[in-house]
Scaffold this motif. Structure first.
Motif, short mmCIF file in Angstrom:
data_model
loop_
_atom_site.label_atom_id
_atom_site.label_comp_id
_atom_site.label_asym_id
_atom_site.label_seq_id
_atom_site.Cartn_x
_atom_site.Cartn_y
_atom_site.Cartn_z
N PHE A 32 0.83 -1.34 0.00
CA PHE A 32 -0.07 0.07 0.02
C PHE A 32 0.71 1.30 -0.02
O PHE A 32 0.12 2.25 -0.44
N MET A 33 2.08 1.19 0.51
CA MET A 33 2.79 2.39 0.40
C MET A 33 2.99 3.38 -0.75
O MET A 33 3.17 4.58 -0.60
N SER A 34 2.86 2.46 -1.97
CA SER A 34 3.21 3.37 -3.26
C SER A 34 1.94 3.48 -4.04
O SER A 34 1.87 4.11 -5.07
N LEU A 35 0.82 3.09 -3.26
CA LEU A 35 -0.44 3.32 -4.17
C LEU A 35 -1.26 4.77 -3.79
O LEU A 35 -1.56 4.97 -2.81
N ARG A 36 -1.35 5.43 -4.92
CA ARG A 36 -1.97 6.82 -4.88
C ARG A 36 -3.29 6.64 -4.29
O ARG A 36 -4.18 5.76 -4.56
N ARG A 225 -1.33 1.78 -11.69
CA ARG A 225 -1.25 1.46 -13.31
C ARG A 225 -0.29 0.27 -13.30
O ARG A 225 0.84 0.51 -13.15
N TYR A 226 -0.64 -1.00 -13.54
CA TYR A 226 0.23 -2.09 -13.27
C TYR A 226 0.07 -2.98 -14.78
O TYR A 226 -1.18 -2.99 -15.24
N SER A 227 1.24 -3.77 -14.82
CA SER A 227 1.09 -4.89 -15.90
C SER A 227 0.31 -5.98 -15.21
O SER A 227 0.22 -6.17 -13.78
N PRO A 228 -0.35 -7.11 -15.86
CA PRO A 228 -0.89 -8.14 -15.27
C PRO A 228 0.15 -8.80 -14.07
O PRO A 228 -0.36 -9.29 -13.16
N SER A 229 1.28 -9.09 -14.76
CA SER A 229 2.17 -9.70 -13.60
C SER A 229 2.45 -8.82 -12.35
O SER A 229 2.50 -9.49 -11.13
N SER A 261 -4.16 -10.04 -20.16
CA SER A 261 -3.03 -9.27 -20.92
C SER A 261 -3.96 -8.74 -22.41
O SER A 261 -3.63 -7.44 -22.66
N PRO A 262 -5.11 -9.16 -22.71
CA PRO A 262 -5.65 -8.50 -23.85
C PRO A 262 -6.34 -7.42 -23.39
O PRO A 262 -6.83 -6.65 -24.19
N LEU A 263 -6.58 -7.11 -22.27
CA LEU A 263 -7.50 -6.00 -22.01
C LEU A 263 -6.44 -4.79 -21.60
O LEU A 263 -6.98 -3.70 -21.26
N CYS A 264 -5.35 -5.16 -21.56
CA CYS A 264 -4.13 -3.97 -21.35
C CYS A 264 -4.35 -2.99 -22.46
O CYS A 264 -4.47 -3.21 -23.60
N PHE A 272 -6.08 -0.40 -12.22
CA PHE A 272 -6.67 -0.98 -11.33
C PHE A 272 -7.03 -0.21 -10.03
O PHE A 272 -5.91 0.41 -9.37
N THR A 273 -8.01 0.21 -9.82
CA THR A 273 -8.61 0.86 -8.63
C THR A 273 -9.19 0.13 -7.52
O THR A 273 -9.83 -1.14 -7.80
N ASP A 274 -9.29 0.56 -6.14
CA ASP A 274 -9.79 -0.10 -5.24
C ASP A 274 -10.34 0.94 -4.31
O ASP A 274 -10.02 2.35 -4.31
N ASN A 275 -11.29 0.60 -3.39
CA ASN A 275 -11.98 1.58 -2.35
C ASN A 275 -11.35 1.07 -1.00
O ASN A 275 -11.39 -0.17 -0.62
N LEU A 276 -11.31 2.19 -0.18
CA LEU A 276 -10.99 1.89 1.31
C LEU A 276 -11.84 2.83 2.02
O LEU A 276 -12.73 3.45 1.27
N ARG A 277 -11.77 2.95 3.35
CA ARG A 277 -12.66 3.74 4.06
C ARG A 277 -11.80 4.24 5.52
O ARG A 277 -11.16 3.54 5.92
N GLN A 278 -11.71 5.55 5.53
CA GLN A 278 -10.99 6.18 6.72
C GLN A 278 -11.99 6.67 7.55
O GLN A 278 -12.98 7.33 7.54
#
Length: 293
Positions: A32-36, A225-229, A261-264, A272-278
């Motif tokens: 998590f430390m480098s995820l904007r 913004r990541y590659s599949p691997s 890979s075909p979706l890249c 790839f986004t995700d949600n958290l809650r503070q």
């Protein structure tokens, strides 16, 4: 020095978590430390920064406790932003994580091996209690909240970040499908963690209002913004794959990368986004504090 305070017996979930983090110390901060992160139009380097930013930077003396402190990354952020050193304390059930925290923090923090349900601190001894991506894993949440309130001084701040329902995502959906298939085939499971009340903002409010004032629940989005691997490597830091044999994981990874890979986009990556809650709350004064029965 790391002071051991672990009780003679942990719950089965706590043993799972302690073993996992002993083997993979630092895995949460690495994930998590480098995820904007973003909330209410505010952007930060990571979700950790939203917690660290609550601690004032001026010279007033403060005591900051990180519950489930892991490898000490959040405490390090707090220390790095302060003009005057704060009294830093971290509690975790994993000896491996605490050893990593000592390497990061040196002698600038007191690190204690213990449970959040029985915090080894005096009453009213902390100005801030922080917790990043751990509260939703803990057994007996009511005892945890009671202990946090006990160690906070009146007017002290309790703030934590937990996971929230993720948005639709091909990266996540393809992963979860392969995980379900593998677990069914292997008849493999992982423990069910935490209290479902933390998944609902209204229930979070109800959980805290008897002990805290000004409860604020804010949605946080994280993105990469990541590659599949790289996405697969991120998933490897979660608990889901624990217990699946290495050769099965290798097959899952190969299949996952081929499907994603075909979706890249042209650069071979996808968002790839995700949600958290503070959640942030202020400890009530003794006159208004009404312990739940």
């Amino acid at each position: 020095m790391i002071r051991p305070q672990v009780p003679s017996s942990l719950t089965s979930n706590e043993r799972f978590l302690a073993d996992f983090h002993d083997q993979r110390a630092g895995v949460t901060s690495q994930a998590f430390m480098s995820l904007r992160a973003a909330k209410q139009g505010e952007v930060a380097t990571s979700s950790y920064d939203f917690l660290a930013a609550l601690v004032p930077k001026e010279n007033s003396p403060l005591t900051v406790l990180d519950v489930a402190c892991g490898d000490g990354y959040l405490l390090w952020l707090v220390a790095s932003s302060r003009q005057r050193p704060a009294t830093l304390m971290g509690v975790d059930i994993s000896q491996g994580e605490l050893t990593a925290a000592r390497r990061r923090l040196g002698q600038s923090a007191t690190l204690i091996q213990g449970r959040a349900q029985a915090l080894p601190l005096p009453e009213g001894s902390a100005d801030f209690v922080l917790c990043h991506m751990a509260l939703m894993l803990m057994d007996d949440l009511d005892s945890v909240i009671t202990e946090v309130r006990r160690v906070l001084r009146s007017g002290g701040v309790f703030s934590f970040i937990v996971g929230a329902k993720p948005p639709p995502s091909a990266a996540l959906d393809l992963y979860l499908h392969r995980l379900r298939v593998a677990r069914q085939r292997l008849n493999s499971t992982i423990p069910r963690f935490g209290d479902p009340r933390l998944s609902d903002p209204e229930q979070i409010q109800q959980l805290l209002t008897s002990r805290f004032d000004d409860v604020l629940v804010e949605e946080v989005s994280i993105s990469r913004r990541y590659s599949p691997s790289e996405i697969w490597s991120w998933f490897e830091g979660m608990y889901d794959l624990h217990g699946i044999p290495a050769h099965e994981q290798a097959l899952m990874k190969q299949d996952y990368i081929a499907a994603l890979s075909p979706l890249c986009e042209e650069d071979g990556c996808l968002e790839f986004t995700d949600n958290l809650r503070q959640v942030r709350a202020i400890a009530t004064s003794p006159q208004t504090f009404c312990p739940s029965t």
